[in-house]
Design a protein around this motif. Structure first.
Motif, PDB file in Angstrom:
ATOM      1  N   THR A   1       0.829  -1.205   0.000  1.00  0.00           N
ATOM      2  CA  THR A   1       0.000   0.000   0.000  1.00  0.00           C
ATOM      3  C   THR A   1       0.861   1.250   0.000  1.00  0.00           C
ATOM      4  O   THR A   1       0.576   2.222  -0.715  1.00  0.00           O
ATOM      5  N   ARG A   2       1.937   1.227   0.796  1.00  0.00           N
ATOM      6  CA  ARG A   2       2.826   2.396   0.821  1.00  0.00           C
ATOM      7  C   ARG A   2       3.505   2.598  -0.528  1.00  0.00           C
ATOM      8  O   ARG A   2       3.643   3.731  -0.993  1.00  0.00           O
TER       9      ARG A   2
ATOM     10  N   GLU B   1       0.902   4.070  -2.890  1.00  0.00           N
ATOM     11  CA  GLU B   1       0.645   5.492  -2.637  1.00  0.00           C
ATOM     12  C   GLU B   1       1.729   6.368  -3.255  1.00  0.00           C
ATOM     13  O   GLU B   1       1.440   7.415  -3.847  1.00  0.00           O
ATOM     14  N   ARG B   2       2.985   5.937  -3.116  1.00  0.00           N
ATOM     15  CA  ARG B   2       4.089   6.732  -3.689  1.00  0.00           C
ATOM     16  C   ARG B   2       4.046   6.697  -5.215  1.00  0.00           C
ATOM     17  O   ARG B   2       4.275   7.728  -5.868  1.00  0.00           O
TER      18      ARG B   2
ATOM     19  N   ARG C   1       1.366   6.215  -7.050  1.00  0.00           N
ATOM     20  CA  ARG C   1       0.207   7.008  -7.462  1.00  0.00           C
ATOM     21  C   ARG C   1       0.580   8.482  -7.516  1.00  0.00           C
ATOM     22  O   ARG C   1       0.264   9.177  -8.481  1.00  0.00           O
ATOM     23  N   GLU C   2       1.253   8.947  -6.485  1.00  0.00           N
ATOM     24  CA  GLU C   2       1.692  10.345  -6.446  1.00  0.00           C
ATOM     25  C   GLU C   2       2.605  10.657  -7.626  1.00  0.00           C
ATOM     26  O   GLU C   2       2.485  11.708  -8.260  1.00  0.00           O
TER      27      GLU C   2
END
Length: 228
Positions: free
Chosen positions: A17-18, A21-22, A24-25
């Motif tokens: 997940t982490r 998230e990175r 995706r950013e």
């Protein structure tokens, strides 16, 4: 199941997940080009993890519409067709005015504060000629209607396309928006119509705003493809 095995599974999910998230950013902010291949092995090395959480992260991003996973070929950032853009813009024209009207009924003060903050941030970004910062503020403005609408189903519907909308905004419209004031002026007008509760005018302006965005997207994509 032994406790230690259970904790290992939770840790793996959290790590993926982490990573997601990175990534995706990075995609939304333009660190990867539209259609670009995403190098799994290189990312695993940079993150200091195995390829497994990277692959899991890519699968998560595929569910958000940001990544296309092609078996035996690799993972790529999505690249829209003109038909995709048209469908996405139709979706926005249908749901954003509805969410805005719900937000006006449910939390007008909170919505107004979010809109004003986003517009102020866009002003700063335009002065700095910072398209990524502008795009983030633009995204916050449009997402404010959903954040304050009080309808979980409306929020979930928008979430299916939110990442793609934000990505296209950064890649295809924000560079022009920091130099051309028309889009920003429309945002200010949308706030005024929201304040007035004029949702017939709001819907018409949103349609014009999104149609202008669609035209810029198509034009920018044509230029990108011509440049190879």
């Amino acid at each position: 199941m032994p406790a230690d095995a259970r904790f290992k599974i939770e840790t793996s999910k959290s790590l993926a997940t982490r990573v997601a998230e990175r990534l995706r950013e990075a995609i939304v902010d333009g660190e990867f080009a539209l259609g670009a291949m995403i190098p799994e092995e290189q990312l695993a090395t940079q993150f200091g993890v195995s390829r497994t959480p990277v692959r899991e992260a890519l699968n998560q991003l595929q569910m958000q519409g940001l990544v296309i996973v092609r078996p035996q070929r690799g993972s790529y950032v999505f690249e829209p067709t003109e038909a995709d853009i048209a469908a996405l813009c139709q979706f926005r024209c249908a749901v954003e005015p509805a969410a805005a009207e719900l937000a006006w009924a449910h939390d007008p003060a909170g919505t107004r504060a979010s809109l004003q903050a986003a517009i102020a941030e866009m002003d700063t970004a335009r002065s700095a000629r910072d398209p990524v910062r502008y795009s983030r503020a633009d995204t916050r403005l449009h997402e404010a209607f959903f954040a304050h609408c009080g309808n979980a189903y409306m929020q979930a519907a928008y979430a299916t396309a939110a990442a793609r909308i934000a990505t296209l905004r950064t890649h295809l419209s924000a560079p022009g928006d920091v130099a051309d004031s028309r889009g920003h002026e429309q945002h200010i007008a949308l706030l005024a119509q929201f304040d007035a509760g004029d949702f017939a005018g709001f819907r018409a302006l949103m349609a014009a705003h999104v149609d202008g965005t669609r035209a810029r997207y198509v034009q920018r994509l044509a230029v990108r493809r011509a440049e190879g």
